[in-house]
Design a protein around this motif. Structure first.
Motif, PDB file in Angstrom:
ATOM      1  N   MET A  99       4.163 -11.229 -18.302  1.00 42.62           N
ATOM      2  CA  MET A  99       4.019 -12.367 -17.407  1.00 42.62           C
ATOM      3  C   MET A  99       2.695 -12.288 -16.655  1.00 42.62           C
ATOM      4  SD  MET A  99       7.860 -12.597 -15.791  1.00 42.62           S
ATOM      5  CE  MET A  99       7.533 -14.149 -14.944  1.00 42.62           C
ATOM      6  N   LYS A 100       2.135 -13.447 -16.367  1.00 40.27           N
ATOM      7  CA  LYS A 100       0.905 -13.495 -15.607  1.00 40.27           C
ATOM      8  C   LYS A 100       1.204 -13.284 -14.123  1.00 40.27           C
ATOM      9  CE  LYS A 100      -1.580 -16.537 -18.804  1.00 40.27           C
ATOM     10  NZ  LYS A 100      -2.316 -17.810 -18.944  1.00 40.27           N
ATOM     11  N   ASN A 146       0.489 -14.980 -11.372  1.00 39.13           N
ATOM     12  CA  ASN A 146       1.062 -16.118 -10.648  1.00 39.13           C
ATOM     13  C   ASN A 146       2.512 -16.375 -11.032  1.00 39.13           C
ATOM     14  OD1 ASN A 146      -1.108 -16.662  -9.069  1.00 39.13           O
ATOM     15  ND2 ASN A 146      -1.831 -18.435 -10.214  1.00 39.13           N
ATOM     16  N   ASP A 147       2.863 -16.106 -12.294  1.00 39.36           N
ATOM     17  CA  ASP A 147       4.250 -16.292 -12.731  1.00 39.36           C
ATOM     18  C   ASP A 147       5.185 -15.336 -11.999  1.00 39.36           C
ATOM     19  OD1 ASP A 147       3.473 -18.251 -14.525  1.00 39.36           O
ATOM     20  OD2 ASP A 147       3.201 -16.832 -16.181  1.00 39.36           O
ATOM     21  N   VAL A 148       4.738 -14.092 -11.804  1.00 39.94           N
ATOM     22  CA  VAL A 148       5.566 -13.109 -11.106  1.00 39.94           C
ATOM     23  C   VAL A 148       5.671 -13.462  -9.625  1.00 39.94           C
ATOM     24  CG1 VAL A 148       5.849 -10.667 -10.550  1.00 39.94           C
ATOM     25  CG2 VAL A 148       4.917 -11.330 -12.769  1.00 39.94           C
ATOM     26  N   ASN A 156       5.616 -16.479  -8.344  1.00 32.25           N
ATOM     27  CA  ASN A 156       6.564 -17.595  -8.251  1.00 32.25           C
ATOM     28  C   ASN A 156       7.995 -17.140  -8.482  1.00 32.25           C
ATOM     29  OD1 ASN A 156       4.625 -19.568  -7.682  1.00 32.25           O
ATOM     30  ND2 ASN A 156       4.148 -19.861  -9.846  1.00 32.25           N
ATOM     31  N   LEU A 157       8.169 -16.164  -9.372  1.00 34.52           N
ATOM     32  CA  LEU A 157       9.505 -15.610  -9.598  1.00 34.52           C
ATOM     33  C   LEU A 157      10.039 -14.948  -8.338  1.00 34.52           C
ATOM     34  CD1 LEU A 157      11.742 -14.969 -11.699  1.00 34.52           C
ATOM     35  CD2 LEU A 157      10.529 -12.837 -12.168  1.00 34.52           C
ATOM     36  N   ASN A 176      10.750 -17.872  -5.687  1.00 32.81           N
ATOM     37  CA  ASN A 176      11.788 -18.867  -5.949  1.00 32.81           C
ATOM     38  C   ASN A 176      13.138 -18.291  -6.351  1.00 32.81           C
ATOM     39  OD1 ASN A 176       9.898 -20.967  -5.484  1.00 32.81           O
ATOM     40  ND2 ASN A 176       9.132 -20.749  -7.582  1.00 32.81           N
ATOM     41  N   TRP A 193      -3.146  -5.075 -12.213  1.00 33.08           N
ATOM     42  CA  TRP A 193      -3.383  -6.388 -12.800  1.00 33.08           C
ATOM     43  C   TRP A 193      -4.853  -6.604 -13.182  1.00 33.08           C
ATOM     44  CZ3 TRP A 193       0.794  -9.466 -13.719  1.00 33.08           C
ATOM     45  CH2 TRP A 193       1.969  -9.189 -13.019  1.00 33.08           C
ATOM     46  N   ASN A 195      -7.250 -15.987 -10.897  1.00 31.38           N
ATOM     47  CA  ASN A 195      -5.962 -16.034 -10.187  1.00 31.38           C
ATOM     48  C   ASN A 195      -5.418 -14.663  -9.802  1.00 31.38           C
ATOM     49  OD1 ASN A 195      -5.681 -18.904 -10.259  1.00 31.38           O
ATOM     50  ND2 ASN A 195      -5.078 -18.751 -12.415  1.00 31.38           N
TER      51      ASN A 195
END
Length: 254
Positions: free
Chosen positions: A1-2, A4-6, A8-9, A12, A37, A132
């Motif tokens: 996962m990128k 930003n995806d982590v 948001n996880l 949310n 990263w 990002n």
């Protein structure tokens, strides 16, 4: 996962306290600490680079008689040692008494370093996202008192005497960004006076700062400055003495 995806996880789905989700910096620093990263340099290559910088450091340090230090004078009345410009710092003597809780007994004498106006200077790090991913601008900085000559230091680590060129040379790189962060397009994430070691310094404070800029902002740096991930910084803090105390203090606030 990128990255930003982590983030948001976390925001949310994982965090149950929704008031926490408003603090995006805290969420990001949590995610930054999970793994390295960095897309700029691997941890192994960073180790090799740093060791090479230490090995190739051109600074030579030779101990000399204190009476022969150029531009530093001893006041015949007080015995204090200070620079002839009246800037930088003074070495003064103090007597400590009235305590029974120290290992040396009720009283002792010692020298202390007193910075001009008691506020030493600014120690600051710049945060910036590249593709990002957050990075932190540091300097592989050589100081005459460093155990290994070169340490991982804030991108600005300077007294106000140096910032305002009391030595007659140039101002430190990036100083204006920290003196006027908002005017230069930076957001101040952390700004606080931090005390120095009271066993060596007389009431000295430094202003610690962490400022952030847009990914679009271009920052001109020399070949001793590098963008490191938070994971890389924490790795070196945990595993050796390469990271200096000022960097450790600023990172501890993330």
């Amino acid at each position: 996962m990128k990255f930003n995806d982590v983030v948001n996880l976390y925001k949310n789905e994982i965090l149950t306290d929704k008031s926490f989700t408003k603090d995006i910096i805290r969420i990001e620093t949590h995610v930054e600490s999970l793994k390295d990263w960095s897309e700029l340099i691997t941890l192994n290559d960073l180790k090799k680079l740093f060791k090479k910088k230490q090995k190739n450091c051109e600074m030579k340090i030779k101990k000399i008689n204190l009476n022969r230090t150029r531009d530093w004078i001893i006041d015949n009345k007080t015995g204090n040692i200070s620079h002839n410009s009246k800037n930088f710092f003074t070495i003064l003597g103090v007597n400590i008494y009235g305590t029974k809780k120290r290992e040396v007994g009720k009283s002792w004498d010692q020298p202390l370093l007193k910075e001009k106006n008691l506020v030493g200077g600014i120690v600051g790090i710049i945060r910036k996202k590249i593709n990002n991913i957050p990075y932190y601008l540091i300097e592989f900085k050589s100081e005459p008192g460093n155990a290994d000559k070169v340490q991982i230091s804030p991108c600005l680590q300077a007294t106000y005497s140096n910032i305002y060129k009391a030595h007659g040379g140039r101002a430190p790189f990036l100083a204006n960004f920290f003196l006027n962060p908002k005017q230069n397009g930076f957001k101040v994430l952390f700004e606080q006076y931090m005390s120095e070691d009271g066993g060596r310094f007389y009431k000295k404070k430094n202003k610690g700062m962490l400022i952030e800029c847009s990914h679009k902002k271009k920052i001109s740096i020399s070949n001793n400055f590098f963008w490191l991930s938070l994971f890389q910084l924490k790795y070196f803090i945990k595993n050796n003495s390469w990271v200096n105390p000022h960097t450790r203090s600023i990172i501890s606030h993330l």
